[in-house]
Design a protein around this motif. Structure first.
Motif, PDB file in Angstrom:
ATOM      1  N   VAL A  10       0.807  -1.215   0.000  1.00  0.00           N
ATOM      2  CA  VAL A  10       0.000   0.000   0.000  1.00  0.00           C
ATOM      3  C   VAL A  10       0.846   1.275   0.000  1.00  0.00           C
ATOM      4  O   VAL A  10       0.640   2.162  -0.824  1.00  0.00           O
ATOM      5  CB  VAL A  10      -0.991  -0.005   1.185  1.00  0.00           C
ATOM      6  CG1 VAL A  10      -1.681   1.326   1.338  1.00  0.00           C
ATOM      7  CG2 VAL A  10      -2.007  -1.123   0.985  1.00  0.00           C
ATOM      8  N   ARG A  11       1.779   1.374   0.928  1.00  0.00           N
ATOM      9  CA  ARG A  11       2.584   2.599   0.980  1.00  0.00           C
ATOM     10  C   ARG A  11       3.399   2.769  -0.292  1.00  0.00           C
ATOM     11  O   ARG A  11       3.520   3.878  -0.818  1.00  0.00           O
ATOM     12  CB  ARG A  11       3.489   2.591   2.207  1.00  0.00           C
ATOM     13  CG  ARG A  11       2.747   2.870   3.490  1.00  0.00           C
ATOM     14  CD  ARG A  11       3.696   3.042   4.655  1.00  0.00           C
ATOM     15  NE  ARG A  11       3.026   3.594   5.797  1.00  0.00           N
ATOM     16  CZ  ARG A  11       2.919   2.984   6.962  1.00  0.00           C
ATOM     17  NH1 ARG A  11       3.453   1.794   7.150  1.00  0.00           N
ATOM     18  NH2 ARG A  11       2.294   3.567   7.960  1.00  0.00           N
ATOM     19  N   LEU A  12       3.962   1.692  -0.797  1.00  0.00           N
ATOM     20  CA  LEU A  12       4.726   1.747  -2.040  1.00  0.00           C
ATOM     21  C   LEU A  12       3.826   2.149  -3.207  1.00  0.00           C
ATOM     22  O   LEU A  12       4.216   2.954  -4.051  1.00  0.00           O
ATOM     23  CB  LEU A  12       5.374   0.383  -2.297  1.00  0.00           C
ATOM     24  CG  LEU A  12       6.429   0.294  -3.367  1.00  0.00           C
ATOM     25  CD1 LEU A  12       7.608   1.207  -3.045  1.00  0.00           C
ATOM     26  CD2 LEU A  12       6.905  -1.143  -3.514  1.00  0.00           C
ATOM     27  N   ALA A  13       2.603   1.641  -3.248  1.00  0.00           N
ATOM     28  CA  ALA A  13       1.664   1.961  -4.324  1.00  0.00           C
ATOM     29  C   ALA A  13       1.194   3.416  -4.272  1.00  0.00           C
ATOM     30  O   ALA A  13       0.791   3.974  -5.292  1.00  0.00           O
ATOM     31  CB  ALA A  13       0.465   1.019  -4.277  1.00  0.00           C
ATOM     32  N   CYS A  14       1.257   4.031  -3.101  1.00  0.00           N
ATOM     33  CA  CYS A  14       0.868   5.443  -2.982  1.00  0.00           C
ATOM     34  C   CYS A  14       1.879   6.365  -3.659  1.00  0.00           C
ATOM     35  O   CYS A  14       1.507   7.442  -4.145  1.00  0.00           O
ATOM     36  CB  CYS A  14       0.730   5.846  -1.516  1.00  0.00           C
ATOM     37  SG  CYS A  14      -0.778   5.275  -0.731  1.00  0.00           S
TER      38      CYS A  14
ATOM     39  N   PHE B  93      -4.453  10.155  -0.509  1.00  0.00           N
ATOM     40  CA  PHE B  93      -3.366   9.192  -0.673  1.00  0.00           C
ATOM     41  C   PHE B  93      -2.174   9.522   0.216  1.00  0.00           C
ATOM     42  O   PHE B  93      -1.427   8.622   0.598  1.00  0.00           O
ATOM     43  CB  PHE B  93      -2.988   9.043  -2.150  1.00  0.00           C
ATOM     44  CG  PHE B  93      -4.044   8.298  -2.910  1.00  0.00           C
ATOM     45  CD1 PHE B  93      -4.155   6.931  -2.813  1.00  0.00           C
ATOM     46  CD2 PHE B  93      -4.969   8.984  -3.688  1.00  0.00           C
ATOM     47  CE1 PHE B  93      -5.161   6.238  -3.474  1.00  0.00           C
ATOM     48  CE2 PHE B  93      -5.970   8.305  -4.366  1.00  0.00           C
ATOM     49  CZ  PHE B  93      -6.067   6.928  -4.263  1.00  0.00           C
ATOM     50  N   GLY B  94      -2.018  10.783   0.581  1.00  0.00           N
ATOM     51  CA  GLY B  94      -1.010  11.150   1.572  1.00  0.00           C
ATOM     52  C   GLY B  94      -1.357  10.554   2.930  1.00  0.00           C
ATOM     53  O   GLY B  94      -0.485  10.039   3.643  1.00  0.00           O
ATOM     54  N   ALA B  95      -2.627  10.603   3.295  1.00  0.00           N
ATOM     55  CA  ALA B  95      -3.073  10.019   4.567  1.00  0.00           C
ATOM     56  C   ALA B  95      -2.888   8.503   4.559  1.00  0.00           C
ATOM     57  O   ALA B  95      -2.447   7.920   5.561  1.00  0.00           O
ATOM     58  CB  ALA B  95      -4.537  10.376   4.828  1.00  0.00           C
ATOM     59  N   ILE B  96      -3.193   7.871   3.455  1.00  0.00           N
ATOM     60  CA  ILE B  96      -3.002   6.416   3.348  1.00  0.00           C
ATOM     61  C   ILE B  96      -1.515   6.077   3.457  1.00  0.00           C
ATOM     62  O   ILE B  96      -1.128   5.130   4.145  1.00  0.00           O
ATOM     63  CB  ILE B  96      -3.600   5.876   2.034  1.00  0.00           C
ATOM     64  CG1 ILE B  96      -5.129   6.021   2.046  1.00  0.00           C
ATOM     65  CG2 ILE B  96      -3.199   4.419   1.806  1.00  0.00           C
ATOM     66  CD1 ILE B  96      -5.787   5.810   0.691  1.00  0.00           C
ATOM     67  N   PHE B  97      -0.670   6.875   2.803  1.00  0.00           N
ATOM     68  CA  PHE B  97       0.771   6.650   2.873  1.00  0.00           C
ATOM     69  C   PHE B  97       1.270   6.772   4.311  1.00  0.00           C
ATOM     70  O   PHE B  97       2.048   5.945   4.791  1.00  0.00           O
ATOM     71  CB  PHE B  97       1.503   7.644   1.969  1.00  0.00           C
ATOM     72  CG  PHE B  97       2.997   7.519   2.029  1.00  0.00           C
ATOM     73  CD1 PHE B  97       3.641   6.514   1.327  1.00  0.00           C
ATOM     74  CD2 PHE B  97       3.756   8.399   2.772  1.00  0.00           C
ATOM     75  CE1 PHE B  97       5.012   6.372   1.377  1.00  0.00           C
ATOM     76  CE2 PHE B  97       5.135   8.274   2.836  1.00  0.00           C
ATOM     77  CZ  PHE B  97       5.766   7.259   2.137  1.00  0.00           C
ATOM     78  N   ILE B  98       0.806   7.789   5.020  1.00  0.00           N
ATOM     79  CA  ILE B  98       1.250   8.017   6.400  1.00  0.00           C
ATOM     80  C   ILE B  98       0.707   6.937   7.341  1.00  0.00           C
ATOM     81  O   ILE B  98       1.444   6.365   8.144  1.00  0.00           O
ATOM     82  CB  ILE B  98       0.821   9.415   6.876  1.00  0.00           C
ATOM     83  CG1 ILE B  98       1.582  10.482   6.101  1.00  0.00           C
ATOM     84  CG2 ILE B  98       1.037   9.570   8.380  1.00  0.00           C
ATOM     85  CD1 ILE B  98       1.006  11.882   6.246  1.00  0.00           C
TER      86      ILE B  98
ATOM     87  N   ALA C 189       9.671  -7.149   6.232  1.00  0.00           N
ATOM     88  CA  ALA C 189       9.576  -5.778   5.730  1.00  0.00           C
ATOM     89  C   ALA C 189       8.359  -5.553   4.852  1.00  0.00           C
ATOM     90  O   ALA C 189       7.780  -4.473   4.845  1.00  0.00           O
ATOM     91  CB  ALA C 189      10.839  -5.411   4.951  1.00  0.00           C
ATOM     92  N   LEU C 190       7.921  -6.573   4.087  1.00  0.00           N
ATOM     93  CA  LEU C 190       6.761  -6.405   3.195  1.00  0.00           C
ATOM     94  C   LEU C 190       5.496  -6.057   3.961  1.00  0.00           C
ATOM     95  O   LEU C 190       4.601  -5.421   3.425  1.00  0.00           O
ATOM     96  CB  LEU C 190       6.530  -7.674   2.379  1.00  0.00           C
ATOM     97  CG  LEU C 190       7.434  -7.888   1.197  1.00  0.00           C
ATOM     98  CD1 LEU C 190       7.086  -9.201   0.493  1.00  0.00           C
ATOM     99  CD2 LEU C 190       7.377  -6.739   0.236  1.00  0.00           C
ATOM    100  N   ARG C 191       5.439  -6.449   5.213  1.00  0.00           N
ATOM    101  CA  ARG C 191       4.241  -6.165   6.010  1.00  0.00           C
ATOM    102  C   ARG C 191       4.043  -4.678   6.236  1.00  0.00           C
ATOM    103  O   ARG C 191       2.918  -4.205   6.436  1.00  0.00           O
ATOM    104  CB  ARG C 191       4.375  -6.875   7.350  1.00  0.00           C
ATOM    105  CG  ARG C 191       3.121  -6.780   8.187  1.00  0.00           C
ATOM    106  CD  ARG C 191       3.287  -7.587   9.444  1.00  0.00           C
ATOM    107  NE  ARG C 191       2.001  -7.671  10.099  1.00  0.00           N
ATOM    108  CZ  ARG C 191       1.663  -8.589  10.943  1.00  0.00           C
ATOM    109  NH1 ARG C 191       2.514  -9.541  11.243  1.00  0.00           N
ATOM    110  NH2 ARG C 191       0.488  -8.593  11.513  1.00  0.00           N
ATOM    111  N   HIS C 192       5.110  -3.899   6.171  1.00  0.00           N
ATOM    112  CA  HIS C 192       5.045  -2.476   6.487  1.00  0.00           C
ATOM    113  C   HIS C 192       5.146  -1.567   5.266  1.00  0.00           C
ATOM    114  O   HIS C 192       5.179  -0.367   5.399  1.00  0.00           O
ATOM    115  CB  HIS C 192       6.149  -2.118   7.486  1.00  0.00           C
ATOM    116  CG  HIS C 192       6.063  -2.938   8.728  1.00  0.00           C
ATOM    117  ND1 HIS C 192       5.070  -2.766   9.661  1.00  0.00           N
ATOM    118  CD2 HIS C 192       6.819  -3.973   9.171  1.00  0.00           C
ATOM    119  CE1 HIS C 192       5.216  -3.640  10.641  1.00  0.00           C
ATOM    120  NE2 HIS C 192       6.266  -4.390  10.366  1.00  0.00           N
ATOM    121  N   VAL C 193       5.175  -2.146   4.088  1.00  0.00           N
ATOM    122  CA  VAL C 193       5.320  -1.342   2.857  1.00  0.00           C
ATOM    123  C   VAL C 193       3.956  -0.995   2.321  1.00  0.00           C
ATOM    124  O   VAL C 193       3.041  -1.715   2.347  1.00  0.00           O
ATOM    125  CB  VAL C 193       6.135  -2.110   1.789  1.00  0.00           C
ATOM    126  CG1 VAL C 193       6.260  -1.296   0.534  1.00  0.00           C
ATOM    127  CG2 VAL C 193       7.483  -2.480   2.319  1.00  0.00           C
TER     128      VAL C 193
END
Length: 138
Positions: A77-81, A114-119, A134-138
């Motif tokens: 999710v964070r990477l996709a943002c 998407f900034g909120a989702i990234f954060i 690490a993939l769990r937190h990306v």
């Protein structure tokens, strides 16, 4: 202070709602029209970095189709943002710098979502939660 189980569940439901609604909104309003009407979009797309209309459109489709699908599913999710945030910033600062806040409000709203989702990350109701390391937190 530790959050109660109900607070955690509410937070995770809120993050799920945010991910799914923002992802589907971007996909429906921007991504699918580009994908389904590729040739017409090829004639309209701005090419601010001189990469060529075809590559620029493919990058936009990546950011507006694949990335929202990953976010909705809760995968990376964070990477996709990041590509979504990049496309929005390019649109606001490079392609349309003349836009007032009112003219660019839709892009700013997407940037906020998407900034909120990234954060915040995806929450525990995401496929990421099933990963380890690490993939769990990306």
């Amino acid at each position: 202070m530790q959050a109660s189980g109900g607070d955690e569940r509410a937070r995770d439901l809120g993050l799920l709602f945010l991910r799914v609604s923002a992802g589907l909104f971007l996909l429906w309003v921007h991504g699918l029209p580009k994908l389904l009407d590729y040739n017409a979009e090829l004639q309209r797309i701005e090419d601010p970095f001189g990469l060529g209309a075809n590559l620029t459109l493919m990058l936009a489709i990546f950011a507006e189709v694949l990335c929202p699908l990953l976010i909705v599913a809760g995968v990376l999710v964070r990477l996709a943002c990041l590509p979504i945030l990049a496309v929005l910033l390019v649109a606001l600062r490079v392609v349309h710098p003349q836009w007032s806040l009112a003219e660019g409000q839709f892009a700013w709203l997407l940037l906020i979502l998407f900034g909120a989702i990234f954060i915040a990350g995806p929450g525990s109701l995401a496929l990421n939660h099933r990963f380890t390391g690490a993939l769990r937190h990306v």
